[in-house]
Design a protein around this motif. Structure first.
Motif: not given
Length: 550
Positions: A333-348
């Protein structure tokens, strides 16, 4: 239970009186401010570290004297818990309270109350290991720290000038020595051997990588990187730049990971050095952050930040787990914060579970522990990969049924040794990235093309009281001031692919505004318009309103 040695504490405390008008706060990065003001704080941190060790039955506690990516006049200090993790959150408030006791008498009263409240058995031993970065204020602050340790009669070990990740590694290695979870030899040599041996095994049989340029931010990462290159031998060609640790004012000055991430351009010292197509990366001042970048064939700059590292590394580990025949047993699994780019969140999100948590390494690290393999990198380049004991046991005991499974299991075993699981580690992460690039035969261009970043902008708004701004939903929405989130939502709807959030800084009286949109000019405009709303809400002086907001 014995009593605190009041006379000893008093006699040493008078050498380290607290500045009367200053208030200190232990935040995510520990205490951090101008180095010349931290004398009393370091003395008290020494006492606190000794008490933390007593509370944990004499386990070794780490203390790191550093201000990471901050400018050279700053310094700071943070405590490291026994497994190399950050100080338990509940003790942050205690640290702040002790640091702000105005006099020695007040400090003694606060210490007595603290010992009673936290039920510390003072008869227990206390053990501490500490290190510092290359800042000129470091040696004097270490002297203050040692006085604090001696005030409580703590055993201590000086690990010298080294990186923050090495100190975290040492803490875990010391505390696990002789157990089935032994982390490695508790020396800098042990750290360098562990990383370099794993790297050589993982890179074996692959095409020799092209030379990598490393910007060491003129910080403590430079001497450790020099040593690492010796251990790596000819397994990877490396050229080190910005290694001037003795040049006054050079630390983090127009170089380093934070400079590259915030300015989104090459460090000036690399402009005439980096060739199109060549990979380069920047460490920060204490070598716990990493940002990659390259120039394309038109000499255009492309940044590969923490989000890009997450995408590269997480997908590689998912593929390895599957190839090993463990995809049913081990969940990545991956953990991100709100600063993560929206495209990276979509890709992952299309490939594996993704969780969003509030900003701060402690939140990311804690959430990553809930997966069998948890991957986290903040956009700023700070991150690591955590392998749970369950996952490690599965990898160790799984019987491969094909040569391909055997190879994948060996790779996973070596990855566990290559990755510094205690904390973000720029040098360990750099070797991890190089392994994945070699296995996939990627250049910076192929890596970058995994997804395209949405243009984004980060703006800082100075406010009188950052505590007036509170958030929810992993800091993605404002709760107060009331009504402001509605106005932000209304603005965001006007922009294609628009996203924006507002959060108070954890360390200074500013509010940070992040915005994304499909077009760069719109991301900039959205950021400044939201910042204008924040400025108005905070009751700012109209004459001080930054021009970009108008």
């Amino acid at each position: 239970m014995s009593a605190l040695p009041h006379d000893n504490i008093r006699s040493l405390s008078v050498k380290h009186e607290k500045p009367s008008k200053l208030k200190f706060q232990y935040g995510t990065a520990g205490f951090r401010t101008l180095g010349e003001t931290l004398d009393s704080v370091l003395f008290r941190v020494g006492i606190l570290a000794a008490l933390r060790s007593k509370k944990l039955d004499g386990k070794t506690i780490g203390v790191m004297v550093t201000a990471s990516h901050n400018p050279e006049p700053d310094n700071g200090v943070k405590l490291v818990d026994p497994r190399g993790e950050m100080l338990e959150s509940s003790w942050e408030g205690h640290a702040t309270l002790l640091a702000n006791a105005q006099t020695t008498d007040a400090l003694l009263v606060a210490l007595d109350e603290f010992v009673k409240l936290t039920k510390i058995d003072l008869s227990k031993p206390s053990r501490v290991v500490f290190a510092r970065d290359t800042r000129p204020s470091g040696p004097k602050l270490v002297e203050s720290l040692v006085d604090g340790l001696e005030a409580l009669g703590a055993e201590y070990r000086d690990a010298g000038v080294t990186t923050t990740p090495v100190l975290h590694y040492l803490v875990r290695a010391i505390n696990t020595k002789g157990t089935k979870e032994a982390y490695g030899e508790d020396t800098e040599h042990g750290y360098l051997t562990k990383l370099s041996d794993a790297f050589k095994k993982l890179i074996g049989g692959k095409a020799a990588p092209s030379p990598l340029l490393i910007d060491c931010a003129n910080g403590v990462g430079a001497p450790i990187a020099v040593k690492l290159c010796e251990y790596l031998g000819d397994s990877i060609p490396i050229k080190l730049t910005n290694t001037a640790i003795d040049t006054k004012g050079a630390l983090n000055n127009s170089c380093g990971a934070d400079f590259v991430k915030t300015s989104q351009k090459l460090p000036p010292s690399l402009v005439s050095v980096l060739q199109p197509g060549q990979r380069a990366c920047s460490l920060d001042g204490d070598a716990d952050r990493l940002i990659y970048y390259y120039l394309d064939d038109r000499s255009q700059f492309h940044m590969l930040d923490g989000d890009k590292i997450t995408a590269l590394v997480a997908s590689f580990i998912v593929d390895l787990v599957k190839a090993a025949g463990l995809d049913e047993q081990i969940k990545v699994g991956v953990v991100q914060t709100a600063y993560a780019n929206g495209s990276s969140t979509k890709y992952l999100s299309e490939r594996l579970p993704v969780k969003c948590v509030p900003t701060g390494v402690k939140h990311l690290h804690h959430a990553a522990e809930h997966y069998h393999v948890g991957v986290y990198f903040e956009a700023n380049g700070h991150g690591t990969v955590l392998f749970s004991q369950t996952a490690q046991d599965q990898i160790t005991t799984h019987k491969p049924s094909t040569p391909a499974q055997s190879t994948a299991l060996n790779h996973l075993t070596n990855l566990i040794n290559l990755i510094n699981q205690t904390v973000g580690d720029a040098l360990s992460d750099m070797l991890l990235v190089e392994v994945v690039l070699a296995h996939k035969s990627y250049s910076g261009v192929e890596w970058d093309s995994l997804y395209s970043d949405l243009p984004n902008r980060l703006v800082k708004v100075v406010v009188g009281d950052r505590n007036a701004f509170t958030t929810a939903d992993a800091e993605r929405r404002l709760v107060s001031p009331p009504g402001l989130q509605g106005k932000i939502d209304e603005l965001v709807r006007r922009y294609d692919g628009g996203r924006s959030f507002v959060r108070p800084s954890g360390t200074e009286d500013v509010v940070r505004v992040y915005a994304e949109a499909v077009i760069k000019s719109q991301a900039d405009e959205l950021a400044f318009r939201v910042a204008g709303l924040v400025f108005d809400e905070a009751g700012g002086d109209p004459t001080q309103r930054p021009k970009e907001f108008l």
